[in-house]
Design a protein around this motif. Sequence first.
Motif, PDB file in Angstrom:
ATOM      1  N   ASP A 289     -38.744 -32.493  56.441  1.00 33.78           N
ATOM      2  CA  ASP A 289     -39.761 -31.475  56.701  1.00 33.78           C
ATOM      3  C   ASP A 289     -39.575 -30.269  55.783  1.00 33.78           C
ATOM      4  O   ASP A 289     -40.551 -29.608  55.410  1.00 33.78           O
ATOM      5  N   MET A 290     -38.309 -29.973  55.482  1.00 36.71           N
ATOM      6  CA  MET A 290     -37.973 -28.783  54.727  1.00 36.71           C
ATOM      7  C   MET A 290     -36.999 -29.108  53.599  1.00 36.71           C
ATOM      8  O   MET A 290     -36.482 -30.218  53.513  1.00 36.71           O
ATOM      9  N   SER A 291     -36.767 -28.099  52.772  1.00 38.93           N
ATOM     10  CA  SER A 291     -35.769 -28.174  51.707  1.00 38.93           C
ATOM     11  C   SER A 291     -34.780 -27.033  51.940  1.00 38.93           C
ATOM     12  O   SER A 291     -35.033 -26.134  52.738  1.00 38.93           O
ATOM     13  N   VAL A 292     -33.653 -27.062  51.270  1.00 38.56           N
ATOM     14  CA  VAL A 292     -32.697 -25.953  51.393  1.00 38.56           C
ATOM     15  C   VAL A 292     -33.325 -24.681  50.830  1.00 38.56           C
ATOM     16  O   VAL A 292     -33.249 -23.607  51.420  1.00 38.56           O
ATOM     17  N   VAL A 293     -33.992 -24.807  49.686  1.00 36.79           N
ATOM     18  CA  VAL A 293     -34.625 -23.656  49.030  1.00 36.79           C
ATOM     19  C   VAL A 293     -36.120 -23.912  48.875  1.00 36.79           C
ATOM     20  O   VAL A 293     -36.536 -24.995  48.465  1.00 36.79           O
TER      21      VAL A 293
ATOM     22  N   GLY B 129     -38.646 -23.905  52.763  1.00 39.89           N
ATOM     23  CA  GLY B 129     -37.202 -23.838  52.600  1.00 39.89           C
ATOM     24  C   GLY B 129     -36.471 -23.076  53.692  1.00 39.89           C
ATOM     25  O   GLY B 129     -37.055 -22.241  54.396  1.00 39.89           O
ATOM     26  N   LEU B 130     -35.185 -23.379  53.825  1.00 40.60           N
ATOM     27  CA  LEU B 130     -34.311 -22.641  54.735  1.00 40.60           C
ATOM     28  C   LEU B 130     -34.136 -21.215  54.220  1.00 40.60           C
ATOM     29  O   LEU B 130     -34.046 -20.254  54.976  1.00 40.60           O
ATOM     30  N   THR B 131     -34.091 -21.092  52.902  1.00 39.80           N
ATOM     31  CA  THR B 131     -34.061 -19.793  52.247  1.00 39.80           C
ATOM     32  C   THR B 131     -34.939 -19.881  51.010  1.00 39.80           C
ATOM     33  O   THR B 131     -35.406 -20.958  50.648  1.00 39.80           O
ATOM     34  N   GLY B 132     -35.181 -18.738  50.374  1.00 37.21           N
ATOM     35  CA  GLY B 132     -36.048 -18.744  49.204  1.00 37.21           C
ATOM     36  C   GLY B 132     -35.953 -17.445  48.432  1.00 37.21           C
ATOM     37  O   GLY B 132     -35.233 -16.525  48.831  1.00 37.21           O
ATOM     38  N   LEU B 133     -36.687 -17.352  47.358  1.00 35.86           N
ATOM     39  CA  LEU B 133     -36.645 -16.157  46.517  1.00 35.86           C
ATOM     40  C   LEU B 133     -37.127 -14.930  47.290  1.00 35.86           C
ATOM     41  O   LEU B 133     -36.577 -13.842  47.149  1.00 35.86           O
ATOM     42  N   ALA B 134     -38.148 -15.097  48.128  1.00 35.02           N
ATOM     43  CA  ALA B 134     -38.651 -13.970  48.914  1.00 35.02           C
ATOM     44  C   ALA B 134     -37.591 -13.446  49.880  1.00 35.02           C
ATOM     45  O   ALA B 134     -37.522 -12.248  50.155  1.00 35.02           O
ATOM     46  N   GLN B 135     -36.748 -14.347  50.382  1.00 37.30           N
ATOM     47  CA  GLN B 135     -35.698 -13.941  51.330  1.00 37.30           C
ATOM     48  C   GLN B 135     -34.616 -13.118  50.632  1.00 37.30           C
ATOM     49  O   GLN B 135     -34.146 -12.128  51.182  1.00 37.30           O
TER      50      GLN B 135
END
Length: 227
Positions: free
Chosen positions: A110-114, A143-149
């Motif tokens: 469903d998701m990616s790490v980033v 993602g679990l995290t990303g550039l916006a985070q």
Amino acid sequence: MHRINLYIKRLFDVVSAALLTIVLMPIWIVVPIWIKLDSKGPVFFKQSRRTKDGQVFQMLKFRSMVVDAEQMEAGLFNYENDPRVTKSGRFLRNSSIDELPQLFNILRGDMSVVGPRPCVIDELGDFDTLNKRYRKRFEMKAGLTGLAQVKGRNNISWDDKVGYDNQYIDQFKKIGVFEDVMILLWSVLKVFKKEDIYEKKADVSMTDAEAAKHAEEEIIRIAHLPD
């Protein structure tokens, strides 16, 4: 080359999520017990979110608020000193441990790490009528995290988040998984610093409910501006 990078990205997702699930075994034991002792309700919080191409999935988190918190006060928004947050939930949020169950979402695909953080299904209004700029952020898996985070998390506007999400998508097409590695390392530093955890009100004189209503209307308005 982009297809190869997507394959490597998925391989990295599966391996890293599986390893972290095993390494963090003590958390899977201790945190659920703490949540159950602290407040009534389930251990996990499930919420319908959007990922690549707007597809809907059930995102998992450790429950950090009272049951049915979305129907109270600020709704989807979480301002500082939010009374809906439980004692255990405040620690889980400050440490980002509440997000760890999303490792299972990553393993499921469903998701990616980033990647761009998954929005609640109606958070941006009608998905089918989003403008091109806002739809672009759905070109990659959530993602679990990303550039916006790492750039500001909850301390920046939704429009700024979309700008960073789209920047990430463009950068990934150029340098591939190296972009993910840099963002992941940056994310670890942000967690330790405990920065930008809570959202900011447009006007501090507003109540949580008033600020949330204003923010929600503004987000949807901008997301549907003509291209």
